[in-house]
Design a protein around this motif. Structure first.
Motif, PDB file in Angstrom:
ATOM      1  N   LEU A 222     100.704  51.390 104.062  1.00  0.00           N
ATOM      2  CA  LEU A 222      99.471  51.755 103.378  1.00  0.00           C
ATOM      3  C   LEU A 222      99.506  53.228 103.009  1.00  0.00           C
ATOM      4  N   ALA A 223      99.951  54.057 103.959  1.00  0.00           N
ATOM      5  CA  ALA A 223     100.036  55.498 103.708  1.00  0.00           C
ATOM      6  C   ALA A 223     100.950  55.752 102.507  1.00  0.00           C
ATOM      7  N   ALA A 224     102.058  54.996 102.424  1.00  0.00           N
ATOM      8  CA  ALA A 224     103.002  55.203 101.326  1.00  0.00           C
ATOM      9  C   ALA A 224     102.365  54.860  99.979  1.00  0.00           C
ATOM     10  N   GLY A 225     101.425  53.926  99.988  1.00  0.00           N
ATOM     11  CA  GLY A 225     100.741  53.567  98.740  1.00  0.00           C
ATOM     12  C   GLY A 225      99.711  54.600  98.312  1.00  0.00           C
ATOM     13  N   LEU A 226      99.386  55.526  99.227  1.00  0.00           N
ATOM     14  CA  LEU A 226      98.308  56.479  98.949  1.00  0.00           C
ATOM     15  C   LEU A 226      98.822  57.875  98.638  1.00  0.00           C
ATOM     16  N   ILE A 227     100.144  58.004  98.487  1.00  0.00           N
ATOM     17  CA  ILE A 227     100.722  59.350  98.366  1.00  0.00           C
ATOM     18  C   ILE A 227     100.081  60.148  97.232  1.00  0.00           C
ATOM     19  N   LEU A 228      99.907  59.532  96.089  1.00  0.00           N
ATOM     20  CA  LEU A 228      99.319  60.276  94.965  1.00  0.00           C
ATOM     21  C   LEU A 228      97.818  60.075  94.831  1.00  0.00           C
ATOM     22  N   SER A 229      97.148  59.484  95.813  1.00  0.00           N
ATOM     23  CA  SER A 229      95.751  59.075  95.627  1.00  0.00           C
ATOM     24  C   SER A 229      95.624  58.396  94.280  1.00  0.00           C
ATOM     25  N   PRO A 230      96.224  57.217  94.157  1.00  0.00           N
ATOM     26  CA  PRO A 230      96.368  56.601  92.839  1.00  0.00           C
ATOM     27  C   PRO A 230      95.020  56.303  92.192  1.00  0.00           C
TER      28      PRO A 230
ATOM     29  N   VAL B 131      89.973  52.494 102.811  1.00  0.00           N
ATOM     30  CA  VAL B 131      89.637  51.968 101.485  1.00  0.00           C
ATOM     31  C   VAL B 131      88.302  52.559 101.016  1.00  0.00           C
ATOM     32  N   ARG B 132      87.338  52.634 101.927  1.00  0.00           N
ATOM     33  CA  ARG B 132      86.026  53.177 101.545  1.00  0.00           C
ATOM     34  C   ARG B 132      86.135  54.647 101.154  1.00  0.00           C
ATOM     35  N   GLU B 133      86.971  55.371 101.912  1.00  0.00           N
ATOM     36  CA  GLU B 133      87.150  56.789 101.618  1.00  0.00           C
ATOM     37  C   GLU B 133      87.757  56.980 100.230  1.00  0.00           C
ATOM     38  N   LEU B 134      88.745  56.128  99.936  1.00  0.00           N
ATOM     39  CA  LEU B 134      89.409  56.222  98.644  1.00  0.00           C
ATOM     40  C   LEU B 134      88.452  55.957  97.508  1.00  0.00           C
ATOM     41  N   THR B 135      87.622  54.934  97.686  1.00  0.00           N
ATOM     42  CA  THR B 135      86.714  54.603  96.593  1.00  0.00           C
ATOM     43  C   THR B 135      85.671  55.704  96.447  1.00  0.00           C
ATOM     44  N   ALA B 136      85.306  56.314  97.573  1.00  0.00           N
ATOM     45  CA  ALA B 136      84.370  57.437  97.476  1.00  0.00           C
ATOM     46  C   ALA B 136      84.991  58.546  96.642  1.00  0.00           C
ATOM     47  N   ALA B 137      86.321  58.677  96.716  1.00  0.00           N
ATOM     48  CA  ALA B 137      87.004  59.718  95.947  1.00  0.00           C
ATOM     49  C   ALA B 137      87.347  59.248  94.534  1.00  0.00           C
ATOM     50  N   GLY B 138      86.930  58.025  94.183  1.00  0.00           N
ATOM     51  CA  GLY B 138      87.091  57.594  92.791  1.00  0.00           C
ATOM     52  C   GLY B 138      88.197  56.604  92.518  1.00  0.00           C
ATOM     53  N   THR B 139      88.996  56.231  93.543  1.00  0.00           N
ATOM     54  CA  THR B 139      90.068  55.268  93.310  1.00  0.00           C
ATOM     55  C   THR B 139      89.499  53.858  93.117  1.00  0.00           C
TER      56      THR B 139
ATOM     57  N   GLY C  57      99.098  52.523  92.836  1.00  0.00           N
ATOM     58  CA  GLY C  57      99.773  52.465  94.126  1.00  0.00           C
ATOM     59  C   GLY C  57      99.788  51.002  94.528  1.00  0.00           C
ATOM     60  N   LEU C  58     100.846  50.597  95.229  1.00  0.00           N
ATOM     61  CA  LEU C  58     100.939  49.197  95.631  1.00  0.00           C
ATOM     62  C   LEU C  58     101.237  49.120  97.117  1.00  0.00           C
ATOM     63  N   VAL C  59     100.468  48.320  97.798  1.00  0.00           N
ATOM     64  CA  VAL C  59     100.794  48.005  99.179  1.00  0.00           C
ATOM     65  C   VAL C  59     100.985  46.502  99.206  1.00  0.00           C
TER      66      VAL C  59
END
Ligand SMILES: Nc1ncnc2c1ncn2[C@@H]1O[C@H](COP(=O)(O)OP(=O)(O)OP(=O)(O)O)[C@@H](O)[C@H]1O
Ligand SMILES: [Mg+2]
Lengths: 275, 319
Positions: free
Chosen positions: B149-157, B181-189, B83-85
């Motif tokens: 930012l939301a658009a970059g997270l659509i697929l939880s890249p 960002v912290r939430e995403l990394t917690a989910a493995g991104t 994903g790119l922002v």
């Protein structure tokens, strides 16, 4: 969380379906623009109709058709062809706005078919051209214009008009990618408008001084205007030169030539984005 | 980390624009699930690096991969995993926030219902639910940024690239981005983010690469870097010019380093290792010397000071 990771399709047929689906998604984006801002769409249509009415009723009285015949019958095909050429501004604005705002880059970072952006642009612009033509035809009919050579001739004429619009698509994409600034549409207008008047759209080139007349006769806009006058059975201006005697051929050759030049340039424009 | 395939690799990337060398042997390795900060001043090459990694730009030489897919040879596969922002919000102004997210969701080949649901979730998450149906044209800069930012997270890249994600945001929006960002990394991104603020890199990143002139001039965990950089700084603004030398001497003693003085601002400043100890020693020392301070502040080093230390070039510092 949606963590659904899809892989790109492998078979050619699946890839084609995928490209068409993405193209349609991009087209629908333009349809949504129209739905969100119907006034903008209506204003665009009204503008074309206004040009027709202005020339038909304000200046029309002072105009005459060299071969004899009603000026309004002469004028309607001219304005139809003119709006196809002016369509380049629509394409240009859409392409350069996306390039300037980074939307093009966003598309390029998505796993979508690379052709979808062009396919979507093409479909949306042709749809908008069809709407413009429909509005002008209605206004023309109300002014007393008609086609006299049956439906087949009329269809051939509309096909030539859309073919010209398609050629303008490539030019618009190419310029949009090179200039990447929607504000430059002003400069484009300054170039396109004289080209519009330096044609047989409104007046017979025979009334123009020597070299201007030659430019007007060879103008791609004149080729299509003259060709569709013939196909609709509307009065032409009856020149003796090669372009005025082979209008249909020229109305095919010109858009072909423009496409042959600007389609590869437009594709190169997309490639250049990653340079 | 040796047995696991890195999420992002860049090897000796070079890219020039005419005379300008934007990337000059750029290297990067990011472990899966890590947050990696690219820290550098204007023109360092951060955006260029991110654009190469996000398959938007072809490098002149060198190679790079995302999730094991080469960004040039297998760009399409890489795009499903990244994903790119970008540095500037890249959304359609004529569409509403919701329509934007649905459009991009459809282009990620989500089904219409899934794209709609995902758009709803993301609008909710970035406090855009109320304004989701307004055209983006009417959004403030910060709202646009959040939509982007939301658009970059659509697929939880698998890998998310964020180019200066908080520039131009108010503190609340910035905290939300950090939280996201912290939430995403917690989910493995895996996240690669560029920034000009050491503070931001320090807050988010497990490792930082400091970039200058298109190459990495230092890399390490924030703590390691700060140790090399000379840690935090203490600034003292004095009431009287005349106290400047005495205060500098006191501070030198406490900090164990030569302070810098700025007579125009009546400022003495020195790097300190132990923030609190330095502060609690300095304040009584100043008052027993009869010096009135107008302000005493502890702060993180600025990017300029980081560069001063890393490049060791005294001339380069900007006061
Ligand atoms: N499209 C381009 N054409 C010409 N030069 C470019 C282009 N893009 C970047 N550059 C140059 O390459 C260098 C690196 O630019 P880049 O945008 O990568 O820096 P940056 O670290 O992102 O800076 P900033 O903090 O200002 O965003 C700069 O000198 C810039 O002028
Ligand atoms: Mg940048």
């Amino acid at each position: 969380m949606t963590a659904l990771i899809t892989a790109p399709p492998r078979t050619p047929l699946a890839r084609l379906r995928w490209a068409l689906a993405d193209g349609w998604t991009v087209t629908r984006r333009d349809l949504t623009h129209w739905r969100n801002q119907p006034l903008q769409l209506v204003a665009g249509l009204l503008f074309s109709v206004m040009v027709l009415l202005m020339f038909g009723f304000l200046f029309g009285g002072a105009m005459f058709v060299p071969g004899g015949g009603d000026y309004r019958e002469f004028l309607v095909p001219g304005v139809l062809a003119l709006t196809m050429v002016f369509g380049v501004e629509t394409t240009f604005t859409a392409i350069s706005t996306d390039a300037a705002r980074g939307v093009t880059d966003r598309f390029r970072s998505l796993p979508m078919a690379p052709s979808a952006v062009v396919l979507g642009r093409c479909t949306a612009d042709l749809l908008s051209a069809v709407l413009t033509l429909a509005a002008l035809v209605l206004a023309g009919l109300a002014m007393g214009w008609q086609w006299h050579n049956g439906v087949a001739g009329a269809f051939a004429a509309f096909a030539l008009l859309l073919f010209l619009r398609l050629a303008m698509l490539w030019l618009g994409i190419y310029l949009g990618l090179v200039l990447r600034s929607p504000e430059a549409v002003m400069a484009l207008q300054i170039l396109v408008w004289p080209l519009g008047f330096l044609s047989s759209a409104f007046v017979a080139p025979a009334t123009m001084p020597g070299w201007l007349a030659a430019v007007a006769e060879w103008n791609p806009l004149s080729a299509t205007a003259t060709a569709i006058r013939e196909l609709f059975g509307n009065p032409g201006w009856g020149g003796q030169s090669w372009p005025s005697e082979h209008p249909v051929l020229l109305a095919v050759l010109w858009p072909l030539a423009l496409t042959a030049v600007f389609c590869p340039l437009a594709i190169r424009g997309y490639r250049e984005l990653s340079r | 980390m040796s047995s696991v395939e890195p999420a992002v690799v860049a090897e000796n990337l070079r890219k020039r624009y005419g005379e300008t060398v934007a990337l000059d042997g750029f290297d990067l390795t990011v472990a899966p699930g890590a947050v990696h900060g690219l820290l550098g001043p204007n023109g360092a090459g951060k955006t260029t690096a991110v654009r190469v990694l996000a398959t938007l730009l072809r490098p002149d030489s060198g190679r790079a991969s995302v999730a094991g897919f080469d960004v040039v040879a297998h760009a399409e596969q890489a795009r499903y995993r990244l994903g790119l922002v970008g540095q500037h919000a890249a959304v359609d102004e004529m569409l509403s926030g919701r329509q934007n997210l649905e459009l991009f969701g459809r282009l990620y080949h989500l089904r219409p219902s899934a794209a709609r649901a995902r758009a709803g979730e993301l609008l909710e998450r970035f406090r855009l639910a109320d304004t989701g149906s307004k055209p983006v044209k009417q959004y403030s800069g910060g709202m646009r940024r959040r939509l982007d930012l939301a658009a970059g997270l659509i697929l939880s890249p698998y890998v998310l690239f964020l180019d200066e994600p908080t520039t131009g945001l108010d503190p609340r929006a910035r905290n939300e981005v950090w939280a996201a960002v912290r939430e995403l990394t917690a989910a493995g991104t895996t996240v690669v983010l560029t920034t000009q603020y050491l503070e931001e890199a320090d807050q988010l990143a497990g490792r930082i690469s400091v970039i200058d002139h298109g190459r990495v001039i230092a890399e390490g965990a924030p703590e390691e870097l700060k140790r090399r950089i000379g840690a935090d700084r203490i600034d003292v603004v004095l009431h009287r010019d005349a106290d400047l030398p005495t205060a500098a001497a006191l501070l030198a003693d406490i900090a164990g380093a030569q302070p810098e003085s700025d007579p125009d601002r009546r400022l003495v400043s020195a790097p300190v290792r132990d923030r609190m100890a330095a502060l609690s020693r300095l304040v009584p020392a100043l008052s027993s010397a009869g010096i009135t301070a107008e302000d005493v502040a502890l702060r993180r080093p600025t990017l300029d000071e980081v560069f001063l230390h890393l490049t060791g070039d005294q001339q380069e510092v900007v006061a």
